[in-house]
Design an enzyme around this catalytic site. Structure first.
Site, PDB file in Angstrom:
ATOM      1  N   VAL A 213      59.573  51.381  27.308  1.00 52.02           N
ATOM      2  CA  VAL A 213      60.021  50.592  26.589  1.00 52.02           C
ATOM      3  C   VAL A 213      61.058  49.449  27.458  1.00 52.02           C
ATOM      4  O   VAL A 213      61.853  49.724  28.520  1.00 52.02           O
ATOM      5  CB  VAL A 213      60.824  49.833  25.996  1.00 52.02           C
ATOM      6  CG1 VAL A 213      61.468  48.598  25.697  1.00 52.02           C
ATOM      7  CG2 VAL A 213      60.562  50.812  24.184  1.00 52.02           C
TER       8      VAL A 213
ATOM      9  N   MET B 269      63.720  54.320  28.144  1.00 48.10           N
ATOM     10  CA  MET B 269      63.981  52.297  27.710  1.00 48.10           C
ATOM     11  C   MET B 269      64.510  52.339  29.261  1.00 48.10           C
ATOM     12  O   MET B 269      65.589  53.410  30.255  1.00 48.10           O
ATOM     13  CB  MET B 269      64.767  52.445  27.095  1.00 48.10           C
ATOM     14  CG  MET B 269      64.563  52.653  26.198  1.00 48.10           C
ATOM     15  SD  MET B 269      66.176  51.916  24.454  1.00 48.10           S
ATOM     16  CE  MET B 269      65.230  52.359  22.312  1.00 48.10           C
ATOM     17  N   ASP B 270      64.042  51.069  29.993  1.00 48.42           N
ATOM     18  CA  ASP B 270      64.848  51.073  31.164  1.00 48.42           C
ATOM     19  C   ASP B 270      66.496  50.193  30.520  1.00 48.42           C
ATOM     20  O   ASP B 270      66.937  50.367  29.362  1.00 48.42           O
ATOM     21  CB  ASP B 270      63.637  49.375  31.752  1.00 48.42           C
ATOM     22  CG  ASP B 270      64.120  48.592  33.033  1.00 48.42           C
ATOM     23  OD1 ASP B 270      65.216  49.601  33.640  1.00 48.42           O
ATOM     24  OD2 ASP B 270      64.386  47.205  33.047  1.00 48.42           O
ATOM     25  N   LYS B 271      66.955  50.331  31.661  1.00 47.70           N
ATOM     26  CA  LYS B 271      68.945  49.706  31.029  1.00 47.70           C
ATOM     27  C   LYS B 271      68.721  48.460  31.518  1.00 47.70           C
ATOM     28  O   LYS B 271      68.660  47.548  29.671  1.00 47.70           O
ATOM     29  CB  LYS B 271      69.636  50.358  31.885  1.00 47.70           C
ATOM     30  CG  LYS B 271      71.290  49.663  31.604  1.00 47.70           C
ATOM     31  CD  LYS B 271      72.390  50.358  32.931  1.00 47.70           C
ATOM     32  CE  LYS B 271      72.391  49.694  33.895  1.00 47.70           C
ATOM     33  NZ  LYS B 271      72.597  48.250  33.723  1.00 47.70           N
ATOM     34  N   THR B 272      68.533  47.238  31.521  1.00 46.00           N
ATOM     35  CA  THR B 272      69.119  46.147  32.704  1.00 46.00           C
ATOM     36  C   THR B 272      67.806  44.918  31.375  1.00 46.00           C
ATOM     37  O   THR B 272      66.550  45.360  32.502  1.00 46.00           O
ATOM     38  CB  THR B 272      69.096  45.782  34.014  1.00 46.00           C
ATOM     39  OG1 THR B 272      69.594  46.611  34.628  1.00 46.00           O
ATOM     40  CG2 THR B 272      68.893  44.577  34.256  1.00 46.00           C
TER      41      THR B 272
END
Length: 840
Positions: free
Chosen positions: A729, A528-531
């Site tokens: 994601v 997953m990306d964070k932002t």
């Protein structure tokens, strides 16, 4: 045919690039390697991008263009060299990866532009058998590799069929199958659609008439000969049915075979037996041995099966069409003279001012220019809570306005609204067949000939070797032919797939193909990306630390007054926090911005300021205390930004601002672990401190921070080496290379984002991370339904095959069981349309 092009083609780089139709996954890559490696000599001279259908071949391999095309055609796929324009578009679609690397892109030979595909609407295409027949008739004319079918929407697409002569030959070929074709264009209602509706009504009426006539013939027959004489299993009948009963049975058979006979005749002429021919043979055989009741019953039940298949496909089509029906047909516009009038949405140009009354549906995508309201976006995103909109907000066609009147300026035409694109992509997705669906089709191709051979053996072997009655075993062979019908098996899977796709779309999850609908069920790791994925993607006030005897509201009031006129993201976060706590903000006077440092202003004649930690030393010199430094260090260690608020020479408090974790993120990560996801990894370009802070709060297993796009790809490759299937994601734009490398790309918050919708395999249309575990459960439910349908269909057939070999089955019983199986698997598949967010 592809023209000879070597003489005029120019290789502008080291590689040829081909677009390969049918190149969707690693299975096709393996097939292509088998036929191409012997020609190029080294696998390193080949490069594949299955996600985008690209095949690159090193020019120095010395292989000719025609040899490549011929080799690819042996796999059932087709290849063509890309034109310069097509290459540019495809490169952009692929996420611009070539530009990321800075390397020269593989360049193609220069060919004349190939015409777009031509789409035909096919009347009477309701089953996989019809698709097979069309392939046999139309394939030799246009090339089998140029054909593709959308069974759910009843359409046939042909690449390169542009001239009128081609069209005439295609139409004649379709007519030979007993079906009819006409050119189809999106958004255009044709006379053929009305003819198709009439055909379905006639088919339904004839099926009902056949059933009534079977009952009437049975009643007459039973009255004359007795019920036992009609139903008994012995073939030694003492007499034919009464003439009136024979007439009723004959009319029942003629009504039932009206739409079967033309296809059966064609199959016989082509020496390509299909189920239509098998049914006609079974009916004729039953009549030949005096089984009038059973012949009529078989004909009726087969017609009923066809009608049920048409009904199930029609219901699936209506479920998809219902997505588009949520948008109104007309819009109230205000013209340049200020006059209001209602016009069809198709006639509304981009930039037109549209008035949406309270409670009305928004007709087109647009931007709010006047008014405030709450808009129910559930028809597009599945979000149950209305979204507040005001001037400047974006709204979407098909969503429902609340109690406030608003005016919008349209930003898209009716044919290109977010809703229209979703509908198109759901339709296109159906043609990208899932692995299970492909397996069923391959199985059916083998299964039917095997059963035909077995039926022949049942007819010949017992009388020859065991001295059995030829008539009795001929009857059992007919029963076996009837139960061999694979239509229930073949139709149940595509209906389940399209039901699953439609059910997902209704929940704001756009799945771009049956292959991607099945994939989430097999995910073992998620990156997953964070932002914007685990976090909200925008600054938010996380903590207020008042000092000097002040309270939180006073601290917020001073900071908000200084930042009241600013559009900086951190200023907006402070103003949002003030609004949430009900702080009455009075803008400061004589506000001066100090770039890179802070903002200074006057409140009630007193100087006040908001600044960064670096500005603190400049403002107070060495007057700052150690306690303040400790608080700033703590805020920085948590990955947050510390904002200092002061008056004159004193500090009145600190505000910690950061990219806030989504409130539901911890629960969603926990749910993913419960669903068996072994590893959840965060990939972010952000600094390590905030990334690790969010990871601790959410329960993410592993963190990789400060990554460039190519480093995210490397991290995905390491995950792929450890797990069977990895999903990525992200936002669908910045994370495009990592999404392309992963087994499944999932875009968050894709509503209104062209790039996100186009890039990802699956797009979560709204900013709702809870759709991710729902998607996995929905994918598993879809696979479970498909397996149930396949298992049930095969079980019914095996049971009746066994009964046939034991001489205990009857024709009408076999066809009744097959029709019942068809109906049950279709109804089971359609359950997927109604799965909602609460289903676990």
């Amino acid at each position: 045919m592809v023209e000879q092009t070597d003489a005029r083609a120019i290789a502008m780089g080291r590689w040829w690039r081909f677009k390969v139709r049918g190149l969707d996954c690693q299975n096709e890559v393996r097939l292509l390697k088998e036929v191409l490696v012997p020609l190029v000599g080294d696998e390193q001279r080949l490069s594949f991008q299955p996600k985008h259908g690209f095949l690159d071949i090193d020019v120095e391999a010395g292989i000719g263009v025609e040899a490549v095309i011929a080799a690819v055609s042996t796999t059932g796929m087709t290849a063509e060299l890309l034109t310069a324009n097509a290459f540019t578009e495809d490169k952009a679609e692929a996420g611009g990866c070539s530009s990321c690397s800075g390397e020269p892109t593989p360049v193609e030979q220069m060919l004349p532009d190939r015409p777009d595909s031509v789409i035909f609407k096919i009347q009477g295409m309701d089953c996989g058998d019809e698709v097979a027949v069309l392939k046999r008739e139309v394939g030799p004319i246009v090339g089998l590799g140029n054909l593709s079918f959308d069974l759910i929407n009843g359409r046939m697409s042909i690449a390169g069929a542009s001239d009128a002569l081609h069209h005439t030959e295609i139409l004649k070929a379709v007519e030979r199958t007993g079906m009819r074709a006409e050119l189809w264009k999106e958004g255009v209602n044709s006379a053929g659609a009305q003819a198709e509706q009439r055909r379905r009504r006639i088919q339904a009426a004839l099926t009902i008439a056949s059933g009534v006539l079977v009952v009437a013939g049975f009643a007459i027959h039973a009255r004359a000969s007795g019920l036992a004489a009609v139903l008994h299993e012995s073939l030694a009948r003492e007499a034919h049915p009464p003439l009136l009963a024979m007439l009723a049975y004959s009319l029942a058979i003629l009504s039932a075979v009206r739409y079967v006979a033309p296809k059966a005749v064609l199959a016989a002429r082509r020496l390509r037996p299909d189920m239509n021919l098998l049914m006609i043979v079974a009916v004729a055989g039953a009549l030949g041995i005096g089984q009038w009741f059973e012949a009529a019953t078989v004909a009726f039940f087969f017609a009923l099966a066809l009608a049920l298949e048409a009904w199930s496909l029609g219901r699936a089509r209506r479920a998809v069409a219902a997505l588009m029906d949520i948008a109104p047909d007309s819009a109230r516009i205000r013209d340049a003279a200020g006059v209001e009038k209602d016009v069809p949405v198709a006639d509304v140009a981009v930039g037109t001012q549209v008035i949406v009354p309270p409670g009305g549906k928004i007709p087109l995508d647009g931007r709010v220019v006047a008014g405030t309201s709450a808009v129910d976006q559930a028809p597009i995103t599945g979000e149950s809570v209305p979204v507040t909109v005001a001037q400047g907000a974006t709204v979407f066609a098909g969503t429902i306005n609340g109690m406030g009147a608003i005016e919008i300026v349209t930003t898209r035409p009716a044919s290109d609204t977010t809703l229209a694109r979703i509908v198109r992509m759901v339709g296109e997705a159906q043609s990208k067949r899932a692995p299970t669906e492909q397996w069923v089709e391959r199985f059916a191709r083998i299964y039917t000939p095997v059963v035909m051979a077995l039926a022949l053996a049942v007819f010949l072997v017992p009388p020859l070797l065991l001295g059995g009655s030829s008539a009795a075993w001929f009857y059992q062979a007919l029963v076996l032919l009837v139960i061999a019908c694979p239509c229930a098996l073949v139709i149940s899977t595509p209906v389940s797939i399209v039901a699953g796709l439609t059910g997902a779309a209704r929940q704001g999850v756009l799945v771009k193909g049956g292959v991607h609908l099945e994939t989430p069920a097999r995910i073992t790791a998620i990156a997953m990306d964070k932002t914007g994925t685990l976090t909200l993607g925008r600054p938010k006030v996380i903590e207020l630390i008042p000092l000097g005897g002040r309270d939180e509201l006073e601290l917020l009031a001073v900071a908000a007054a200084i930042e009241a006129r600013s559009e900086h993201p951190i200023a907006r976060a402070i103003l949002d926090a003030a609004a949430e706590r009900g702080v009455d903000v009075v803008p400061a006077k004589a506000v001066t911005a100090l770039p890179g440092k802070g903002v200074v202003g006057a409140i009630d004649g007193r100087e006040a300021w908001v600044g960064s930690p670096g500005y603190l030393g400049e403002r107070l010199g060495d007057a700052g205390d150690d306690a303040l430094a400790v608080q700033l260090h703590r805020i920085a260690a948590a990955g947050l930004t510390g904002i200092i608020v002061g008056e004159a020479k004193s500090v009145i408090g600190l505000i910690a601002v950061g990219d806030a974790m989504r409130p539901e993120a911890r629960q969603i990560v926990a749910q993913l672990h419960e669903l068996g996801i072994a590893q959840i990894v965060m990939l972010t370009g952000d600094s390590r401190a905030p990334a690790e802070a969010i990871a601790r709060e959410t329960g993410v297993d592993e963190v990789h921070a400060e990554l460039l796009p190519e480093q995210k790809v490397e991290a995905i490759e390491r995950l792929v080496a450890q797990h069977n299937l990895v999903a990525m994601v992200g936002d669908g734009v910045n994370d495009a290379p990592a999404m392309a490398r992963s087994g499944l790309g999932i875009a968050m918050g894709a509503i209104g984002s062209d790039a996100a919708i186009e890039t990802a395999d699956i797009a979560l249309m709204q900013d709702d991370l809870s759709r991710l575990p729902w998607l996995i459960r929905h994918s598993r439910a879809t696979l479970a339904v498909i397996r149930q349908n396949i298992g049930f269909s095969l079980t019914v057939k095996l049971v009746f095959a066994g009964l046939t070999l034991l001489g205990m089955a009857s024709l009408w019983g076999a066809i009744a069981a097959d029709v019942g199986a068809s109906l049950l698997v279709v109804l089971n598949g359609m359950r997927l349309v109604g799965r909602d967010q609460r289903v676990r």
